[in-house]
Design a protein around this motif. Structure first.
Motif, PDB file in Angstrom:
ATOM      1  N   VAL A 158      -2.920   3.521  -3.137  1.00  0.00           N
ATOM      2  CA  VAL A 158      -2.828   3.053  -4.501  1.00  0.00           C
ATOM      3  C   VAL A 158      -2.147   1.360  -3.302  1.00  0.00           C
ATOM      4  O   VAL A 158      -1.331   1.329  -2.545  1.00  0.00           O
ATOM      5  CB  VAL A 158      -2.007   2.845  -5.207  1.00  0.00           C
ATOM      6  CG1 VAL A 158      -1.830   1.782  -6.417  1.00  0.00           C
ATOM      7  CG2 VAL A 158      -1.781   4.500  -6.074  1.00  0.00           C
ATOM      8  N   VAL A 159      -2.656  -0.108  -4.077  1.00  0.00           N
ATOM      9  CA  VAL A 159      -2.307  -0.633  -3.467  1.00  0.00           C
ATOM     10  C   VAL A 159      -2.593  -1.828  -4.570  1.00  0.00           C
ATOM     11  O   VAL A 159      -3.221  -1.992  -5.835  1.00  0.00           O
ATOM     12  CB  VAL A 159      -3.753  -1.929  -3.150  1.00  0.00           C
ATOM     13  CG1 VAL A 159      -3.406  -2.763  -2.129  1.00  0.00           C
ATOM     14  CG2 VAL A 159      -4.467  -0.793  -2.033  1.00  0.00           C
TER      15      VAL A 159
ATOM     16  N   GLN B 149      -6.878   1.176  -5.796  1.00  0.00           N
ATOM     17  CA  GLN B 149      -6.959   2.130  -5.186  1.00  0.00           C
ATOM     18  C   GLN B 149      -7.831   2.761  -4.159  1.00  0.00           C
ATOM     19  O   GLN B 149      -9.116   1.802  -4.514  1.00  0.00           O
ATOM     20  CB  GLN B 149      -6.651   3.573  -5.958  1.00  0.00           C
ATOM     21  CG  GLN B 149      -7.318   3.432  -7.179  1.00  0.00           C
ATOM     22  CD  GLN B 149      -7.344   4.980  -8.725  1.00  0.00           C
ATOM     23  OE1 GLN B 149      -6.174   5.045  -8.333  1.00  0.00           O
ATOM     24  NE2 GLN B 149      -8.261   5.421  -9.234  1.00  0.00           N
ATOM     25  N   GLY B 150      -8.066   3.667  -3.481  1.00  0.00           N
ATOM     26  CA  GLY B 150      -9.149   4.253  -2.373  1.00  0.00           C
ATOM     27  C   GLY B 150      -8.292   4.765  -2.342  1.00  0.00           C
ATOM     28  O   GLY B 150      -7.727   5.714  -1.374  1.00  0.00           O
ATOM     29  N   LYS B 151      -9.726   5.761  -1.438  1.00  0.00           N
ATOM     30  CA  LYS B 151      -9.604   7.654  -0.698  1.00  0.00           C
ATOM     31  C   LYS B 151      -8.817   7.284   0.844  1.00  0.00           C
ATOM     32  O   LYS B 151      -8.192   7.891   1.458  1.00  0.00           O
ATOM     33  CB  LYS B 151     -10.414   8.229  -1.355  1.00  0.00           C
ATOM     34  CG  LYS B 151     -10.464   9.006  -2.257  1.00  0.00           C
ATOM     35  CD  LYS B 151      -9.516   9.171  -2.583  1.00  0.00           C
ATOM     36  CE  LYS B 151      -9.932  10.202  -3.685  1.00  0.00           C
ATOM     37  NZ  LYS B 151      -8.642  11.230  -4.291  1.00  0.00           N
ATOM     38  N   THR B 152      -8.877   5.335   1.191  1.00  0.00           N
ATOM     39  CA  THR B 152      -8.305   5.198   2.606  1.00  0.00           C
ATOM     40  C   THR B 152      -8.199   4.380   2.333  1.00  0.00           C
ATOM     41  O   THR B 152      -8.749   3.741   1.498  1.00  0.00           O
ATOM     42  CB  THR B 152      -9.266   5.348   3.806  1.00  0.00           C
ATOM     43  OG1 THR B 152     -10.923   4.382   3.258  1.00  0.00           O
ATOM     44  CG2 THR B 152     -10.243   7.256   3.352  1.00  0.00           C
ATOM     45  N   ILE B 153      -7.357   3.948   3.410  1.00  0.00           N
ATOM     46  CA  ILE B 153      -6.960   2.728   3.384  1.00  0.00           C
ATOM     47  C   ILE B 153      -7.469   1.883   4.244  1.00  0.00           C
ATOM     48  O   ILE B 153      -7.490   0.701   2.824  1.00  0.00           O
ATOM     49  CB  ILE B 153      -5.668   2.238   4.649  1.00  0.00           C
ATOM     50  CG1 ILE B 153      -4.491   3.284   4.655  1.00  0.00           C
ATOM     51  CG2 ILE B 153      -4.960   0.599   4.883  1.00  0.00           C
ATOM     52  CD1 ILE B 153      -3.684   2.962   5.828  1.00  0.00           C
ATOM     53  N   ASP B 154      -8.749   1.644   4.176  1.00  0.00           N
ATOM     54  CA  ASP B 154      -9.674   0.614   4.854  1.00  0.00           C
ATOM     55  C   ASP B 154     -10.368   0.730   3.039  1.00  0.00           C
ATOM     56  O   ASP B 154     -11.188  -0.458   2.357  1.00  0.00           O
ATOM     57  CB  ASP B 154     -11.017   0.595   5.061  1.00  0.00           C
ATOM     58  CG  ASP B 154     -10.131   1.008   7.104  1.00  0.00           C
ATOM     59  OD1 ASP B 154      -9.532   0.289   7.242  1.00  0.00           O
ATOM     60  OD2 ASP B 154     -11.390   1.524   7.304  1.00  0.00           O
ATOM     61  N   GLU B 155     -11.083   1.331   2.158  1.00  0.00           N
ATOM     62  CA  GLU B 155     -11.497   1.599   0.973  1.00  0.00           C
ATOM     63  C   GLU B 155      -9.895   0.758  -0.146  1.00  0.00           C
ATOM     64  O   GLU B 155     -11.032   0.727  -0.811  1.00  0.00           O
ATOM     65  CB  GLU B 155     -11.973   2.972   0.827  1.00  0.00           C
ATOM     66  CG  GLU B 155     -12.235   2.385  -0.422  1.00  0.00           C
ATOM     67  CD  GLU B 155     -12.916   4.251  -1.582  1.00  0.00           C
ATOM     68  OE1 GLU B 155     -13.474   4.431  -2.421  1.00  0.00           O
ATOM     69  OE2 GLU B 155     -12.149   5.371  -0.840  1.00  0.00           O
ATOM     70  N   ALA B 156      -9.281   1.341  -0.294  1.00  0.00           N
ATOM     71  CA  ALA B 156      -8.223   0.214  -1.227  1.00  0.00           C
ATOM     72  C   ALA B 156      -8.203  -0.923  -1.041  1.00  0.00           C
ATOM     73  O   ALA B 156      -8.047  -1.225  -1.656  1.00  0.00           O
ATOM     74  CB  ALA B 156      -6.923   1.124  -0.671  1.00  0.00           C
ATOM     75  N   LEU B 157      -8.163  -1.109   0.874  1.00  0.00           N
ATOM     76  CA  LEU B 157      -8.130  -3.164   0.836  1.00  0.00           C
ATOM     77  C   LEU B 157      -9.689  -3.190   0.504  1.00  0.00           C
ATOM     78  O   LEU B 157      -9.755  -4.712   0.313  1.00  0.00           O
ATOM     79  CB  LEU B 157      -8.321  -3.001   2.435  1.00  0.00           C
ATOM     80  CG  LEU B 157      -7.151  -3.040   3.085  1.00  0.00           C
ATOM     81  CD1 LEU B 157      -6.681  -2.549   4.849  1.00  0.00           C
ATOM     82  CD2 LEU B 157      -5.655  -3.807   1.935  1.00  0.00           C
TER      83      LEU B 157
ATOM     84  N   ILE C 243       1.222  -1.786   0.176  1.00  0.00           N
ATOM     85  CA  ILE C 243      -0.117  -0.005   0.213  1.00  0.00           C
ATOM     86  C   ILE C 243       0.632   1.644  -0.312  1.00  0.00           C
ATOM     87  O   ILE C 243       1.566   1.351   0.904  1.00  0.00           O
ATOM     88  CB  ILE C 243      -1.198   0.377   1.090  1.00  0.00           C
ATOM     89  CG1 ILE C 243      -1.696  -1.775   1.662  1.00  0.00           C
ATOM     90  CG2 ILE C 243      -2.007   1.378   1.870  1.00  0.00           C
ATOM     91  CD1 ILE C 243      -2.237  -1.492   2.284  1.00  0.00           C
ATOM     92  N   ILE C 244       0.764   1.876  -1.364  1.00  0.00           N
ATOM     93  CA  ILE C 244       1.562   3.467  -0.753  1.00  0.00           C
ATOM     94  C   ILE C 244       0.568   4.877  -1.198  1.00  0.00           C
ATOM     95  O   ILE C 244      -0.151   5.055  -1.938  1.00  0.00           O
ATOM     96  CB  ILE C 244       2.009   3.611  -2.563  1.00  0.00           C
ATOM     97  CG1 ILE C 244       3.099   2.817  -2.260  1.00  0.00           C
ATOM     98  CG2 ILE C 244       3.017   4.372  -2.673  1.00  0.00           C
ATOM     99  CD1 ILE C 244       4.661   1.469  -3.496  1.00  0.00           C
TER     100      ILE C 244
END
Length: 72
Positions: free
Chosen positions: A17-18, A29-37, A7-8
């Motif tokens: 970006v994941v 990708q996602g705006k938050t880490i939770d959304e990205a995951l 995760i960057i």
């Protein structure tokens, strides 16, 4: 199944970006880490589905993976 993810934070995107190193080209990708995951979980499912459809991925196949780091 478990996959390691990288995760960057991308300041241009203003989000995360994941990448899944084991699954070439599988990113999200996602705006938050939770959304990205959550998004990468969907991307992984889709990646596996496409690879299985084309006969290129066996989820039970053992793979040798090297995990390390490089400094430049």
């Amino acid at each position: 199944m478990r996959f390691k993810v990288v995760i960057i934070y991308d300041p241009e995107y203003d989000g995360y970006v994941v990448d899944v190193p084991e699954l070439v080209g599988c990113m999200s990708q996602g705006k938050t880490i939770d959304e990205a995951l959550e998004n990468i979980k969907d991307a992984i499912r889709g990646w596996i589905e496409v690879e299985k459809k084309h006969g290129r991925f066996d989820i039970f196949e053992e793979k040798e993976v090297f995990l390390g780091e490089v400094t430049v």
